[in-house]
Design a protein around this motif. Structure first.
Motif, PDB file in Angstrom:
ATOM      1  N   PHE A  64       0.757  -1.258  -0.214  1.00  0.00           N
ATOM      2  CA  PHE A  64      -0.044   0.104   0.037  1.00  0.00           C
ATOM      3  C   PHE A  64       0.752   1.317  -0.048  1.00  0.00           C
ATOM      4  CE2 PHE A  64      -1.699   3.275   2.870  1.00  0.00           C
ATOM      5  CZ  PHE A  64      -2.706   3.699   2.190  1.00  0.00           C
ATOM      6  N   PHE A  65       1.953   1.271   0.880  1.00  0.00           N
ATOM      7  CA  PHE A  65       2.672   2.550   1.066  1.00  0.00           C
ATOM      8  C   PHE A  65       3.596   2.833  -0.147  1.00  0.00           C
ATOM      9  CE2 PHE A  65       6.358   4.625   2.570  1.00  0.00           C
ATOM     10  CZ  PHE A  65       5.721   5.922   3.288  1.00  0.00           C
ATOM     11  N   GLN A  66       4.276   1.576  -0.744  1.00  0.00           N
ATOM     12  CA  GLN A  66       5.219   2.097  -1.832  1.00  0.00           C
ATOM     13  C   GLN A  66       4.532   1.794  -3.027  1.00  0.00           C
ATOM     14  OE1 GLN A  66       8.089  -1.367  -1.264  1.00  0.00           O
ATOM     15  NE2 GLN A  66       8.431  -0.703   0.670  1.00  0.00           N
ATOM     16  N   LYS A  67       3.293   1.401  -3.269  1.00  0.00           N
ATOM     17  CA  LYS A  67       2.774   1.031  -4.817  1.00  0.00           C
ATOM     18  C   LYS A  67       1.367   1.925  -4.856  1.00  0.00           C
ATOM     19  CE  LYS A  67       5.018  -3.374  -5.716  1.00  0.00           C
ATOM     20  NZ  LYS A  67       4.617  -4.879  -5.763  1.00  0.00           N
ATOM     21  N   LYS A  68       0.488   1.816  -3.856  1.00  0.00           N
ATOM     22  CA  LYS A  68      -0.809   2.432  -4.077  1.00  0.00           C
ATOM     23  C   LYS A  68      -0.844   3.764  -3.640  1.00  0.00           C
ATOM     24  CE  LYS A  68      -4.956   1.518  -5.030  1.00  0.00           C
ATOM     25  NZ  LYS A  68      -5.173   0.635  -6.227  1.00  0.00           N
ATOM     26  N   LEU A  69      -0.070   4.219  -2.773  1.00  0.00           N
ATOM     27  CA  LEU A  69       0.054   5.795  -2.472  1.00  0.00           C
ATOM     28  C   LEU A  69       0.412   6.675  -3.978  1.00  0.00           C
ATOM     29  CD1 LEU A  69       1.258   6.406   1.100  1.00  0.00           C
ATOM     30  CD2 LEU A  69      -1.035   6.665   0.116  1.00  0.00           C
ATOM     31  N   PRO A  70       1.447   6.106  -4.390  1.00  0.00           N
ATOM     32  CA  PRO A  70       2.133   6.693  -5.406  1.00  0.00           C
ATOM     33  C   PRO A  70       1.064   7.049  -6.817  1.00  0.00           C
ATOM     34  CG  PRO A  70       3.714   5.405  -4.763  1.00  0.00           C
ATOM     35  CD  PRO A  70       2.461   4.936  -4.041  1.00  0.00           C
ATOM     36  N   GLU A  71       0.040   6.060  -6.937  1.00  0.00           N
ATOM     37  CA  GLU A  71      -0.832   6.130  -7.843  1.00  0.00           C
ATOM     38  C   GLU A  71      -1.648   7.710  -7.642  1.00  0.00           C
ATOM     39  OE1 GLU A  71      -3.857   3.260  -8.078  1.00  0.00           O
ATOM     40  OE2 GLU A  71      -2.333   1.546  -7.976  1.00  0.00           O
ATOM     41  N   ASP A  80     -11.563  14.476  -8.849  1.00  0.00           N
ATOM     42  CA  ASP A  80     -12.420  15.129  -8.050  1.00  0.00           C
ATOM     43  C   ASP A  80     -13.064  14.006  -7.237  1.00  0.00           C
ATOM     44  OD1 ASP A  80     -13.541  13.067  -9.647  1.00  0.00           O
ATOM     45  OD2 ASP A  80     -14.163  14.142 -11.292  1.00  0.00           O
ATOM     46  N   SER A  81     -14.223  14.526  -6.494  1.00  0.00           N
ATOM     47  CA  SER A  81     -14.851  13.668  -5.621  1.00  0.00           C
ATOM     48  C   SER A  81     -15.333  12.252  -5.913  1.00  0.00           C
ATOM     49  CB  SER A  81     -16.065  14.241  -4.857  1.00  0.00           C
ATOM     50  OG  SER A  81     -16.885  14.586  -5.990  1.00  0.00           O
ATOM     51  N   ALA A  82     -15.938  12.286  -7.283  1.00  0.00           N
ATOM     52  CA  ALA A  82     -16.262  10.921  -7.702  1.00  0.00           C
ATOM     53  C   ALA A  82     -14.949   9.952  -8.029  1.00  0.00           C
ATOM     54  CB  ALA A  82     -16.971  11.039  -8.933  1.00  0.00           C
ATOM     55  N   THR A  83     -14.004  10.525  -8.467  1.00  0.00           N
ATOM     56  CA  THR A  83     -12.840   9.581  -8.917  1.00  0.00           C
ATOM     57  C   THR A  83     -12.219   9.158  -7.558  1.00  0.00           C
ATOM     58  OG1 THR A  83     -12.519  10.980 -10.812  1.00  0.00           O
ATOM     59  CG2 THR A  83     -10.661   9.538 -10.169  1.00  0.00           C
ATOM     60  N   ALA A  84     -12.176  10.223  -6.719  1.00  0.00           N
ATOM     61  CA  ALA A  84     -11.395  10.096  -5.355  1.00  0.00           C
ATOM     62  C   ALA A  84     -12.209   8.863  -4.735  1.00  0.00           C
ATOM     63  CB  ALA A  84     -11.302  11.452  -4.528  1.00  0.00           C
ATOM     64  N   SER A  85     -13.585   8.963  -4.785  1.00  0.00           N
ATOM     65  CA  SER A  85     -14.423   7.865  -4.149  1.00  0.00           C
ATOM     66  C   SER A  85     -14.127   6.445  -4.752  1.00  0.00           C
ATOM     67  CB  SER A  85     -15.893   8.226  -4.006  1.00  0.00           C
ATOM     68  OG  SER A  85     -16.602   7.270  -3.520  1.00  0.00           O
ATOM     69  N   ASN A  86     -14.051   6.659  -5.791  1.00  0.00           N
ATOM     70  CA  ASN A  86     -13.726   5.143  -6.460  1.00  0.00           C
ATOM     71  C   ASN A  86     -12.308   4.640  -6.248  1.00  0.00           C
ATOM     72  OD1 ASN A  86     -16.030   5.175  -7.896  1.00  0.00           O
ATOM     73  ND2 ASN A  86     -15.241   6.185  -9.798  1.00  0.00           N
ATOM     74  N   PHE A  87     -11.479   5.617  -6.138  1.00  0.00           N
ATOM     75  CA  PHE A  87      -9.800   5.303  -5.678  1.00  0.00           C
ATOM     76  C   PHE A  87     -10.015   4.659  -4.253  1.00  0.00           C
ATOM     77  CE2 PHE A  87      -5.988   6.489  -3.621  1.00  0.00           C
ATOM     78  CZ  PHE A  87      -5.159   5.870  -4.480  1.00  0.00           C
ATOM     79  N   VAL A  88     -10.803   5.517  -3.291  1.00  0.00           N
ATOM     80  CA  VAL A  88     -10.820   4.960  -2.037  1.00  0.00           C
ATOM     81  C   VAL A  88     -11.479   3.417  -1.719  1.00  0.00           C
ATOM     82  CG1 VAL A  88     -11.547   5.504   0.113  1.00  0.00           C
ATOM     83  CG2 VAL A  88     -10.624   7.288  -1.250  1.00  0.00           C
ATOM     84  N   PHE A 132     -14.365   9.349   3.165  1.00  0.00           N
ATOM     85  CA  PHE A 132     -14.929   8.330   2.582  1.00  0.00           C
ATOM     86  C   PHE A 132     -14.333   7.186   3.581  1.00  0.00           C
ATOM     87  CE2 PHE A 132     -13.392  10.784  -1.030  1.00  0.00           C
ATOM     88  CZ  PHE A 132     -14.590  10.940  -1.610  1.00  0.00           C
ATOM     89  N   GLY A 133     -15.390   6.319   3.851  1.00  0.00           N
ATOM     90  CA  GLY A 133     -15.187   4.913   4.816  1.00  0.00           C
ATOM     91  C   GLY A 133     -16.599   3.895   4.832  1.00  0.00           C
TER      92      GLY A 133
END
Length: 555
Positions: A64-71, A80-88, A132-133
């Protein structure tokens, strides 16, 4: 058992007993050392293997820290909020230890902002904030917007990373390209149970940020920056117990956790979790009985190896001892053979010498004396010749140096000639026979005659005076010629039955006091084998002996 054997056993027993005791002591000592080694090894494993458990358990976090965060940086600030929601949603699904994510849709300006951070002409503030959660209600997703400025709750997470960004830009050396590790560490902030990450701008944008801190630009630029704050739950980390036979229980506990009662029946160890989980630790606990099972499972193969080693050692020692014992027996047999052979040769030679001296020293010999001395010389010469022939024949048969002659033999005539020759030699020998099932068969008459003569001589020699009897039966049974030689002699002890066909072997009794080479029955055995037959014996002490010979039948 003879006194000689008993003496040999008494002489060797202390040495054998000492060797066995020494091997047992060394074996037990080896087992003790192996068990202590196993115990120490498992105890060290209990302490050291926790690192492997930690590495495997936090592997998802490292991913998560080395691969997912850099995305986040791939969106260049335009989440935007919609894209961020899908990412989360993807993050929450793949990484259960992420409990909530706060998304800051932010901007970098050359003009002051009301809500955010202003340093010189450099301004950094959020346009809107979302959370989000899985436990966040739908009406609480949006936390802040410029339309409702009095609800600004950017808080420490935003401010801390904003200050870190400003500090980095102020010290940025624009003449060189910073490394990815340098950028990653300056655009993220790791705190207890929380990671805040800001997307990394391009190098040209960083240079512009540095310029914006010093003066106003015309036209005034605006850059999009996305910041995400990930709240982490250490208790949601999935513990991977890579050594289930070593660690009975593994728990995640606060770093300050210390059980009030520590029993000597349990073994414990611990290791601190890394990064944002550094206030927590993996706590390992196993009962000593559980650890003992692992020690035993590690010890048993070693114990089997030690047992195999000492078994081989004892086997080698036994084989050496047996070889020495056999050599000693062979030496004794050969020594006895030479003594007996010397005696067998010496007796007729002495008689011949005495008779020769008497003839030589006598002035006149009567016809009766000449005949007597002639008979003595002839008989003793026959003894010497018979002994030499037996030795020569035994050696030739044993080394397959002769060929088997095949002649048709009338069995009744053959046995009668044998009976007559022995009756002439031993008038007190009661000799009977019977034949049934056949009249003749093809065999080697010379070898068969030697076989009959040896068994007949043995029957006469080893029978008391009043029981010098021998019965020979010859029958055709299932295509085989079966001879039985049954006497009423002294018999053979059951303990000696398996030895009588061995070369140089002699049973110690009063009938062997005058010497015996020990080749008679061994010679018979070789004869029968050479003729493709079998010889067996049954005997009872003081009752008699029966030799059974089975030969192939060829008519």
């Amino acid at each position: 058992m003879s006194s000689e054997k008993k003496s040999g056993y008494r002489k060797n027993f202390p040495l054998i007993l000492t060797f066995i005791i020494l091997m047992l002591v060394l074996f037990m000592l080896s087992l003790l050392l192996a068990y202590r080694f196993s115990t120490k090894y498992i105890e060290n494993q209990f302490v050291s293997e926790k690192v492997n458990v930690l590495e495997q358990s936090i592997r998802p976090y490292n991913d998560f820290f080395q691969k997912k965060l850099p995305e986040v940086s791939y969106y260049n600030g335009y989440l935007d909020s919609a894209t961020a929601s899908n990412f989360v949603d993807t993050v929450l699904l793949e990484y259960p230890f992420v409990s909530k994510v706060v998304f800051y849709d932010s901007e970098v300006k050359n003009t002051p902002v009301t809500d955010g951070l202003n340093i010189g002409r450099f301004s950094f503030g959020p346009k809107s904030i979302y959370q989000f959660g899985s436990l966040v209600p739908m009406d609480s997703v949006k936390l802040f917007s410029r339309d409702n400025t009095h609800n600004f709750i950017a808080g420490d997470d935003f401010n801390a990373l904003a200050l870190k960004l400003v500090t980095y830009i102020e010290s940025l050396d624009t003449s060189r390209v910073p490394s990815q590790d340098e950028l990653f560490s300056n655009f993220s902030n790791v705190r207890s149970n929380k990671i805040t990450y800001l997307n990394i701008p391009r190098m040209d944008d960083l240079k512009m940020y540095k310029t914006m801190m010093r003066r106003a630009l015309n036209p005034q630029p605006i850059y999009q920056q996305d910041m995400l704050s990930f709240q982490l739950d250490p208790y949601k980390i999935k513990i991977i117990n890579s050594r289930p036979l070593l660690y009975q229980y593994i728990k995640i506990e606060p770093l300050t956790y210390d059980p009030l009662e520590t029993s000597s029946l349990y073994v414990t160890t611990e290791i601190t979790l890394p990064g944002p989980f550094s206030d927590y630790k993996l706590y390992f606990i196993s009962s000593k009985s559980f650890i003992d099972k692992e020690i035993l499972s590690y010890f048993l193969p070693i114990a089997l190896g030690v047992l195999l080693f000492y078994s081989i050692l004892v086997l080698v020692a036994f084989l050496i001892y047996r070889n020495l014992n056999i050599n000693q027996k062979m030496f004794k047999l050969q020594y006895d053979f030479m003594n007996n052979l010397t005696h067998e040769f010496k007796t007729p030679v002495s008689v011949i010498k005495i008779a020769g001296n008497n003839i030589k020293s006598a002035s006149n010999l009567t016809d009766r004396e000449l005949k007597l001395y002639g008979k003595i010389l002839d008989e003793e010469a026959d003894k010497l010749n018979g002994l030499m022939n037996k030795l020569l024949a035994f050696t030739q048969i044993e080394n397959k140096a002769i060929q088997l002659n095949s002649e048709k033999v009338n069995i009744t005539d053959f046995i009668e000639s044998t009976v007559e020759s022995h009756r002439l030699k031993h008038p007190d020998f009661d000799f009977t026979f019977d034949v049934s099932g056949f009249k003749s068969f093809v065999t080697d008459p010379v070898l068969l005659g030697s076989l009959f003569d040896n068994l007949a001589e043995n029957a006469y020699k080893y029978s008391p005076i009043q029981r010098k009897r021998l019965h020979i039966s010859a029958r055709l049974i299932k295509g085989k010629v079966v001879f039985r030689f049954t006497d009423q002699g002294i018999g053979i002890p059951s303990s000696e039955i398996n030895n009588i066909f061995k070369k140089f072997f002699r049973i110690q009794n009063q009938y062997n006091q005058n010497g015996s080479v020990g080749l008679g029955l061994a010679f018979c055995k070789e004869l029968v084998n050479f003729m493709s037959g079998e010889i067996t014996v049954k005997s009872k002490v003081d009752k008699g002996t029966e030799f059974k010979i089975v030969l192939p039948y060829n008519d």
